[in-house]
Design an enzyme around this catalytic site. Structure first.
Site, PDB file in Angstrom:
ATOM      1  N   ASN A  56     -73.372 -16.272  11.831  1.00 43.78           N
ATOM      2  CA  ASN A  56     -72.170 -16.134  11.294  1.00 43.78           C
ATOM      3  C   ASN A  56     -72.033 -14.774  10.627  1.00 43.78           C
ATOM      4  O   ASN A  56     -72.434 -14.227   9.871  1.00 43.78           O
ATOM      5  CB  ASN A  56     -72.109 -17.381  10.099  1.00 43.78           C
ATOM      6  CG  ASN A  56     -70.848 -17.184   9.490  1.00 43.78           C
ATOM      7  OD1 ASN A  56     -69.896 -16.585   9.758  1.00 43.78           O
ATOM      8  ND2 ASN A  56     -71.069 -17.744   8.145  1.00 43.78           N
ATOM      9  N   TRP A  57     -71.041 -13.845  11.439  1.00 41.58           N
ATOM     10  CA  TRP A  57     -70.718 -12.764  11.048  1.00 41.58           C
ATOM     11  C   TRP A  57     -69.605 -12.270  10.045  1.00 41.58           C
ATOM     12  O   TRP A  57     -69.445 -11.442   9.391  1.00 41.58           O
ATOM     13  CB  TRP A  57     -69.965 -11.902  12.467  1.00 41.58           C
ATOM     14  CG  TRP A  57     -71.035 -11.378  13.118  1.00 41.58           C
ATOM     15  CD1 TRP A  57     -72.592 -11.688  13.249  1.00 41.58           C
ATOM     16  CD2 TRP A  57     -70.969 -10.722  14.620  1.00 41.58           C
ATOM     17  NE1 TRP A  57     -73.142 -11.216  14.367  1.00 41.58           N
ATOM     18  CE2 TRP A  57     -72.369 -10.457  14.945  1.00 41.58           C
ATOM     19  CE3 TRP A  57     -69.921 -10.213  15.102  1.00 41.58           C
ATOM     20  CZ2 TRP A  57     -72.433  -9.936  16.142  1.00 41.58           C
ATOM     21  CZ3 TRP A  57     -69.980  -9.428  16.247  1.00 41.58           C
ATOM     22  CH2 TRP A  57     -71.300  -9.245  17.016  1.00 41.58           C
ATOM     23  N   LYS A  58     -69.072 -13.526   9.461  1.00 44.51           N
ATOM     24  CA  LYS A  58     -68.521 -13.595   8.321  1.00 44.51           C
ATOM     25  C   LYS A  58     -67.113 -12.600   8.660  1.00 44.51           C
ATOM     26  O   LYS A  58     -66.645 -12.329   9.811  1.00 44.51           O
ATOM     27  CB  LYS A  58     -69.034 -13.309   7.091  1.00 44.51           C
ATOM     28  CG  LYS A  58     -70.162 -14.111   6.952  1.00 44.51           C
ATOM     29  CD  LYS A  58     -70.636 -14.181   5.650  1.00 44.51           C
ATOM     30  CE  LYS A  58     -72.067 -14.821   5.425  1.00 44.51           C
ATOM     31  NZ  LYS A  58     -72.350 -15.529   4.011  1.00 44.51           N
ATOM     32  N   GLU A 108     -76.601 -26.089   4.020  1.00 49.89           N
ATOM     33  CA  GLU A 108     -76.526 -24.582   3.495  1.00 49.89           C
ATOM     34  C   GLU A 108     -76.412 -24.692   2.142  1.00 49.89           C
ATOM     35  O   GLU A 108     -75.500 -24.862   1.401  1.00 49.89           O
ATOM     36  CB  GLU A 108     -75.537 -23.717   4.195  1.00 49.89           C
ATOM     37  CG  GLU A 108     -75.476 -23.611   5.872  1.00 49.89           C
ATOM     38  CD  GLU A 108     -74.671 -22.327   6.000  1.00 49.89           C
ATOM     39  OE1 GLU A 108     -75.437 -21.405   6.646  1.00 49.89           O
ATOM     40  OE2 GLU A 108     -73.612 -22.068   5.420  1.00 49.89           O
ATOM     41  N   GLU A 113     -68.010 -20.833   2.070  1.00 47.44           N
ATOM     42  CA  GLU A 113     -66.882 -19.841   1.533  1.00 47.44           C
ATOM     43  C   GLU A 113     -65.605 -20.235   1.778  1.00 47.44           C
ATOM     44  O   GLU A 113     -64.675 -19.913   1.163  1.00 47.44           O
ATOM     45  CB  GLU A 113     -67.357 -18.458   2.366  1.00 47.44           C
ATOM     46  CG  GLU A 113     -68.660 -17.773   1.604  1.00 47.44           C
ATOM     47  CD  GLU A 113     -69.365 -17.012   2.593  1.00 47.44           C
ATOM     48  OE1 GLU A 113     -68.785 -16.377   3.647  1.00 47.44           O
ATOM     49  OE2 GLU A 113     -70.653 -16.542   2.326  1.00 47.44           O
ATOM     50  N   SER A 171     -79.736 -17.195   3.620  1.00 47.60           N
ATOM     51  CA  SER A 171     -80.826 -15.998   3.537  1.00 47.60           C
ATOM     52  C   SER A 171     -82.014 -16.355   4.460  1.00 47.60           C
ATOM     53  O   SER A 171     -83.183 -15.929   4.131  1.00 47.60           O
ATOM     54  CB  SER A 171     -81.281 -16.099   2.118  1.00 47.60           C
ATOM     55  OG  SER A 171     -80.428 -15.514   1.176  1.00 47.60           O
ATOM     56  N   GLY A 202     -76.348 -15.797   8.324  1.00 48.99           N
ATOM     57  CA  GLY A 202     -75.442 -14.720   7.981  1.00 48.99           C
ATOM     58  C   GLY A 202     -75.864 -13.516   8.086  1.00 48.99           C
ATOM     59  O   GLY A 202     -75.915 -12.663   9.187  1.00 48.99           O
ATOM     60  N   GLY A 203     -76.152 -12.691   6.919  1.00 53.38           N
ATOM     61  CA  GLY A 203     -76.321 -11.037   6.884  1.00 53.38           C
ATOM     62  C   GLY A 203     -77.397 -10.753   7.915  1.00 53.38           C
ATOM     63  O   GLY A 203     -77.133  -9.746   8.641  1.00 53.38           O
ATOM     64  N   GLY A 220     -76.388 -15.476   1.193  1.00 50.91           N
ATOM     65  CA  GLY A 220     -76.273 -14.240   0.905  1.00 50.91           C
ATOM     66  C   GLY A 220     -76.925 -13.678  -0.482  1.00 50.91           C
ATOM     67  O   GLY A 220     -76.482 -12.759  -0.979  1.00 50.91           O
TER      68      GLY A 220
HETATM   69  C1  PEP Z   1     -74.045 -18.130   6.074  1.00 54.85           C
HETATM   70  O1  PEP Z   1     -73.042 -17.193   6.332  1.00 54.85           O
HETATM   71  O2  PEP Z   1     -74.036 -19.208   6.517  1.00 54.85           O
HETATM   72  C2  PEP Z   1     -75.262 -17.757   5.767  1.00 54.85           C
HETATM   73  C3  PEP Z   1     -76.287 -18.608   5.735  1.00 54.85           C
HETATM   74  O3  PEP Z   1     -75.566 -16.398   5.139  1.00 54.85           O
HETATM   75  P1  PEP Z   1     -76.702 -15.582   4.837  1.00 54.85           P
HETATM   76  O4  PEP Z   1     -77.808 -15.905   5.940  1.00 54.85           O
HETATM   77  O5  PEP Z   1     -76.528 -14.024   4.621  1.00 54.85           O
HETATM   78  O6  PEP Z   1     -77.307 -16.331   3.521  1.00 54.85           O
END
Ligand code: PEP
Length: 244
Positions: free
Chosen positions: A4-6, A162, A92, A208, A229-230, A168
């Site tokens: 997920n590149w947000k 999640e 989010e 994370s 995500g990140g 994040g």
């Molecule tokens: C996400 O955006 O769904 C996510 C899990 O982010 P991160 O991996 O950065 O916690």
């Protein structure tokens, strides 16, 4: 394994990512691979990933087909450009954009109607976990949203658990915590859709996930994949998660 590149990357950065990433995961046939990019970068991502095993997804969709809905993007529009996946109900979106279980259901139904594969997110906030309410919150999100899908529809969705406090933040749920939540969700699925569907449903963990913790998470029998995500923004990092 879904990224997920947000709200990160330009079109040029998108193309550059795939040039490096695609060869790094070309031997990975053990899982589906998806990258969910911002709307404007979907054409660049689809073109760069063409012919590879990486499918491209959006991060949201509107439930109407077309109409006077300024700023929205519909399922048929995503399908027409070659989008395969779509994230629905990310925390989010719930936190900042008024997403509810009812709208999660509408978006999920619209995605399925238009041939997109939804990745539907659920998860508790920190105060909900600390007050011992993780399971009631997951039950409410399930009952108020995806439990209204028909069995045929439900069979096509992917669920992402999640925990909001782990997104994040660098605070990953322990593999056991994640496994417990996944087992609880599978129990909800079994009660509503039967044991066969519960066993077949794919439940991703998100929060994370990094190259150095993915193995421990994936060792849990209840965890079928990850929504990242990140750590999905760098080709080498996401490739090492995919190739765990
Ligand atoms: C996400 O955006 O769904 C996510 C899990 O982010 P991160 O991996 O950065 O916690």
């Amino acid at each position: 394994m879904a990224g997920n590149w947000k709200m990160y990357k330009t079109a040029g950065e998108t193309t550059a990512f795939f040039e490096k990433f695609i060869p790094m995961v070309s031997a990975s046939t053990h899982c589906d691979i998806a990258i969910c990019a911002p709307f404007v970068n979907l054409p660049a991502a689809i073109s760069a990933a063409k012919g590879s095993r990486t499918g491209i997804g959006a991060q949201n969709l509107y439930w109407g087909k077309e109409g006077a809905f300024t700023g929205e993007v519909s399922g048929p529009m995503l399908k027409a450009i070659g989008c395969e996946w779509v994230i629905v109900g990310h925390s989010e979106r719930r936190q900042y954009f008024g997403e509810t279980d009812a709208t999660v259901l509408k978006r999920t139904q619209a995605a399925l109607e238009h041939g997109l594969k939804p990745i539907v997110c659920v998860g508790e906030r920190l105060e909900e976990r600390e007050s011992g309410n993780t399971e009631p919150v997951l039950r409410e999100q399930f009952d108020g949203g995806i439990a209204h899908l028909t069995p045929e529809q439900f069979a096509q969705i992917v669920i992402a658990y999640e925990p909001v406090w782990a997104i994040g933040t660098g605070k990953v749920a322990t593999p056991e915590m994640a496994c417990d939540a996944h087992r609880f969700l599978r129990g909800l699925i079994a009660a509503k859709y039967g044991a066969g569907q519960a066993a077949a449903s794919r439940i991703l963990y998100g929060g994370s996930v990094k190259p150095d913790n993915v193995k421990g998470l994936m060792a849990q029998v209840e965890i079928d994949g990850a929504l990242v995500g990140g750590a999905s923004l760098e080709p080498a990092s996401f490739a090492s998660i995919v190739n765990f």
